[in-house]
Scaffold this motif. Structure first.
Motif, PDB file in Angstrom:
ATOM      1  N   ALA A 130      -3.168   3.343  -4.324  1.00 17.17           N
ATOM      2  CA  ALA A 130      -1.860   3.466  -3.674  1.00 17.17           C
ATOM      3  C   ALA A 130      -0.761   3.730  -4.701  1.00 17.17           C
ATOM      4  N   ALA A 131      -0.870   3.101  -5.877  1.00 17.63           N
ATOM      5  CA  ALA A 131       0.103   3.348  -6.938  1.00 17.63           C
ATOM      6  C   ALA A 131       0.026   4.780  -7.423  1.00 17.63           C
ATOM      7  N   ALA A 132      -1.197   5.305  -7.525  1.00 15.62           N
ATOM      8  CA  ALA A 132      -1.371   6.701  -7.941  1.00 15.62           C
ATOM      9  C   ALA A 132      -0.727   7.645  -6.947  1.00 15.62           C
ATOM     10  N   ALA A 133      -0.794   7.298  -5.663  1.00 18.56           N
ATOM     11  CA  ALA A 133      -0.193   8.134  -4.634  1.00 18.56           C
ATOM     12  C   ALA A 133       1.337   8.115  -4.713  1.00 18.56           C
ATOM     13  N   ASP A 140       3.323   7.033  -7.769  1.00 18.07           N
ATOM     14  CA  ASP A 140       3.958   7.384  -9.044  1.00 18.07           C
ATOM     15  C   ASP A 140       2.992   7.429 -10.217  1.00 18.07           C
ATOM     16  N   GLY A 141       1.696   7.432  -9.978  1.00 14.56           N
ATOM     17  CA  GLY A 141       0.750   7.475 -11.076  1.00 14.56           C
ATOM     18  C   GLY A 141       0.270   6.097 -11.487  1.00 14.56           C
ATOM     19  N   VAL A 142      -0.873   6.072 -12.159  1.00 14.95           N
ATOM     20  CA  VAL A 142      -1.523   4.815 -12.544  1.00 14.95           C
ATOM     21  C   VAL A 142      -0.975   4.326 -13.878  1.00 14.95           C
ATOM     22  N   ALA A 143      -0.729   3.012 -13.954  1.00 17.49           N
ATOM     23  CA  ALA A 143      -0.367   2.356 -15.213  1.00 17.49           C
ATOM     24  C   ALA A 143      -1.545   1.456 -15.577  1.00 17.49           C
ATOM     25  N   TRP A 144      -2.339   1.878 -16.550  1.00 18.54           N
ATOM     26  CA  TRP A 144      -3.632   1.247 -16.777  1.00 18.54           C
ATOM     27  C   TRP A 144      -3.553  -0.184 -17.292  1.00 18.54           C
ATOM     28  N   VAL A 145      -2.597  -0.498 -18.139  1.00 14.74           N
ATOM     29  CA  VAL A 145      -2.516  -1.864 -18.675  1.00 14.74           C
ATOM     30  C   VAL A 145      -2.227  -2.870 -17.562  1.00 14.74           C
ATOM     31  N   PRO A 146      -1.201  -2.673 -16.725  1.00 13.51           N
ATOM     32  CA  PRO A 146      -1.003  -3.603 -15.600  1.00 13.51           C
ATOM     33  C   PRO A 146      -2.190  -3.644 -14.646  1.00 13.51           C
ATOM     34  N   TYR A 149       2.631  -2.711  -6.816  1.00 10.42           N
ATOM     35  CA  TYR A 149       4.004  -2.949  -7.280  1.00 10.42           C
ATOM     36  C   TYR A 149       4.109  -2.979  -8.803  1.00 10.42           C
ATOM     37  N   VAL A 150       3.185  -3.661  -9.471  1.00 12.24           N
ATOM     38  CA  VAL A 150       3.303  -3.786 -10.929  1.00 12.24           C
ATOM     39  C   VAL A 150       3.041  -2.462 -11.634  1.00 12.24           C
ATOM     40  N   GLN A 151       2.468  -1.496 -10.924  1.00  7.44           N
ATOM     41  CA  GLN A 151       2.245  -0.178 -11.513  1.00  7.44           C
ATOM     42  C   GLN A 151       3.317   0.833 -11.113  1.00  7.44           C
ATOM     43  N   ALA A 152       3.691   0.827  -9.827  1.00  9.23           N
ATOM     44  CA  ALA A 152       4.620   1.849  -9.318  1.00  9.23           C
ATOM     45  C   ALA A 152       6.046   1.340  -9.167  1.00  9.23           C
ATOM     46  N   GLY A 153       6.242   0.027  -9.216  1.00  9.54           N
ATOM     47  CA  GLY A 153       7.588  -0.519  -9.076  1.00  9.54           C
ATOM     48  C   GLY A 153       8.069  -0.638  -7.648  1.00  9.54           C
ATOM     49  N   ARG A 154       7.244  -0.260  -6.696  1.00 10.17           N
ATOM     50  CA  ARG A 154       7.597  -0.399  -5.282  1.00 10.17           C
ATOM     51  C   ARG A 154       6.328  -0.376  -4.431  1.00 10.17           C
ATOM     52  N   ASP A 183       4.772   0.904  -0.516  1.00  4.55           N
ATOM     53  CA  ASP A 183       5.009   1.727   0.660  1.00  4.55           C
ATOM     54  C   ASP A 183       4.003   1.399   1.762  1.00  4.55           C
ATOM     55  N   GLY A 184       4.104   2.123   2.866  1.00  3.67           N
ATOM     56  CA  GLY A 184       3.227   1.856   4.006  1.00  3.67           C
ATOM     57  C   GLY A 184       1.762   2.077   3.692  1.00  3.67           C
ATOM     58  N   THR A 185       1.477   3.014   2.792  1.00  2.00           N
ATOM     59  CA  THR A 185       0.089   3.268   2.408  1.00  2.00           C
ATOM     60  C   THR A 185      -0.525   2.041   1.752  1.00  2.00           C
ATOM     61  N   ALA A 186       0.225   1.405   0.854  1.00  2.00           N
ATOM     62  CA  ALA A 186      -0.264   0.197   0.192  1.00  2.00           C
ATOM     63  C   ALA A 186      -0.505  -0.918   1.201  1.00  2.00           C
ATOM     64  N   VAL A 187       0.393  -1.035   2.176  1.00  2.00           N
ATOM     65  CA  VAL A 187       0.237  -2.081   3.191  1.00  2.00           C
ATOM     66  C   VAL A 187      -0.995  -1.824   4.052  1.00  2.00           C
ATOM     67  N   ALA A 188      -1.193  -0.563   4.465  1.00  2.00           N
ATOM     68  CA  ALA A 188      -2.389  -0.234   5.260  1.00  2.00           C
ATOM     69  C   ALA A 188      -3.654  -0.515   4.461  1.00  2.00           C
ATOM     70  N   GLY A 189      -3.642  -0.150   3.171  1.00  2.00           N
ATOM     71  CA  GLY A 189      -4.785  -0.452   2.320  1.00  2.00           C
ATOM     72  C   GLY A 189      -5.021  -1.941   2.199  1.00  2.00           C
ATOM     73  N   ALA A 190      -3.935  -2.711   2.154  1.00  4.01           N
ATOM     74  CA  ALA A 190      -4.053  -4.165   2.067  1.00  4.01           C
ATOM     75  C   ALA A 190      -4.688  -4.739   3.313  1.00  4.01           C
ATOM     76  N   PHE A 191      -4.362  -4.167   4.476  1.00  7.98           N
ATOM     77  CA  PHE A 191      -4.990  -4.623   5.716  1.00  7.98           C
ATOM     78  C   PHE A 191      -6.482  -4.330   5.700  1.00  7.98           C
ATOM     79  N   CYS A 192      -6.848  -3.135   5.236  1.00  9.03           N
ATOM     80  CA  CYS A 192      -8.261  -2.775   5.150  1.00  9.03           C
ATOM     81  C   CYS A 192      -9.021  -3.766   4.282  1.00  9.03           C
ATOM     82  N   VAL A 193      -8.504  -4.021   3.093  1.00 10.19           N
ATOM     83  CA  VAL A 193      -9.168  -4.928   2.159  1.00 10.19           C
ATOM     84  C   VAL A 193      -9.173  -6.358   2.696  1.00 10.19           C
ATOM     85  N   GLY A 194      -8.049  -6.781   3.251  1.00 17.65           N
ATOM     86  CA  GLY A 194      -7.955  -8.139   3.773  1.00 17.65           C
ATOM     87  C   GLY A 194      -8.936  -8.403   4.899  1.00 17.65           C
TER      88      GLY A 194
END
Length: 305
Positions: free
Chosen positions: A45-48, A50-56, A177-182, A184-195
């Motif tokens: 979701a972060a890649a979608a 603003d890109g991946v931040a590998w250390v976080p 959040y720790v990678q993209a700084g925000r 979005d709905g995609t991250a929330v939908a993914g969270a529901f899938c995983v949860g």
């Protein structure tokens, strides 16, 4: 030395020195997909965005894995000294079997929580979002009080709620959040899938343990719902996970890559809906864990493309 909040076992236990293999088994490797998958999906979701931040991302994985292993040891300790594991059909337990002293298992849990805390501090320092310390503290508290303390919420039928929140919503959106700084709905939908899939693992585990949990006074959601409705709940969670993942497809068409993972859902669904009990349900944990990992990996890939 025992936890002052919890009673000692009602029967004498002879402790021997646990082997490395037994410690690994008690860490319950089959549950680790529940820790890895939210980081994969959150990173996708972060890649979608603003890109991946590998250390976080790597630090988030360390936090998630340490919390998962820590909660497994904490459950081993708390259930063991309560006597809940005296007549167990599930995976090996260190305290319940007498293989390790309770204090050693408790200390292992605390060590895992410390690792999670240190990695979490590093994430906070990198992101600059100090409010995440509260999220981290809540996550550790949730891990311990699942079966620990005077009133463990896992004994009151709330385990699935907390798994959904912390291994679904918090883990996925936090990783994003720790990678993209925000978020979005995609991250929330993914969270529901995983949860939903993380909850399915717990539901299968508790379905297997309904007879022994009932006898021990452990009122899990499966005990409260009863056998037939728990099996329906398991199926609903698996189906719901795919619905949540596919909800991202209008904006990220490659999310449809998650569909082939449905092949792995067939065997555990047949086993659960076919009425399997006891040891026949142990394989469902492995199958559901593999399903979560594959579905999460394919969804993460689809979101990143």
């Amino acid at each position: 030395m025992s936890d002052p909040e919890l009673p000692l076992p009602s029967h004498p236990v002879t402790h021997r020195r646990a082997t490395f293999a037994q410690w690994v088994s008690a860490a319950r490797p089959r549950t680790l997909p529940a820790a890895i998958t939210p980081v994969l999906v959150g990173t996708g979701a972060a890649a979608a965005i603003d890109g991946v931040a590998w250390v976080p991302a790597v630090l988030a994985l360390v936090v998630s894995l340490a919390l998962q292993i820590g909660v497994n040891y904490a459950n081993d300790y708390s259930d063991g000294i309560r006597g809940t594991d005296d007549d167990r059909v599930g995976p090996f337990r260190l305290v319940g079997s007498g293989a390790a002293e309770p204090r050693h298992v408790r200390d292992a849990a605390f060590a895992c929580f410390a690792v999670a805390g240190l990695a979490g501090l590093a994430v906070v320092a990198i992101s600059g979002s100090w409010w995440l310390l509260l999220v981290g503290a809540a996550s550790v508290a949730a891990a311990w009080y699942y079966t620990g303390g005077k009133r463990p919420y896992g004994y009151s039928g709330l385990g699935e709620v907390f798994v959904f929140v912390f291994f679904g919503l918090v883990a996925v959106t936090g990783t994003t959040y720790v990678q993209a700084g925000r978020i979005d709905g995609t991250a929330v939908a993914g969270a529901f899938c995983v949860g939903f899939l993380a909850c399915a693992i717990l539901v299968a585990n508790n379905l297997r343990d309904v007879p022994t949990d009932t006898q021990a006074g452990k009122r899990t959601l499966a005990v409260r719902l009863g056998d037939p409705r728990t099996r329906t709940l398991y199926a609903a969670l698996v189906v719901g996970a795919f619905v949540a993942a596919l909800a991202t497809a209008p904006w990220h068409p490659w999310a449809l890559l998650v569909l082939p993972a449905g092949v792995l859902a067939q065997r555990p669904l047949r086993t659960v809906l076919g009425g399997a009990t006891g040891r026949d349900l142990i394989g469902v944990l492995k199958d559901t864990g593999q399903l979560e990992l594959l579905a999460g990996a394919l969804l993460a890939l689809g979101l990143a493309l």
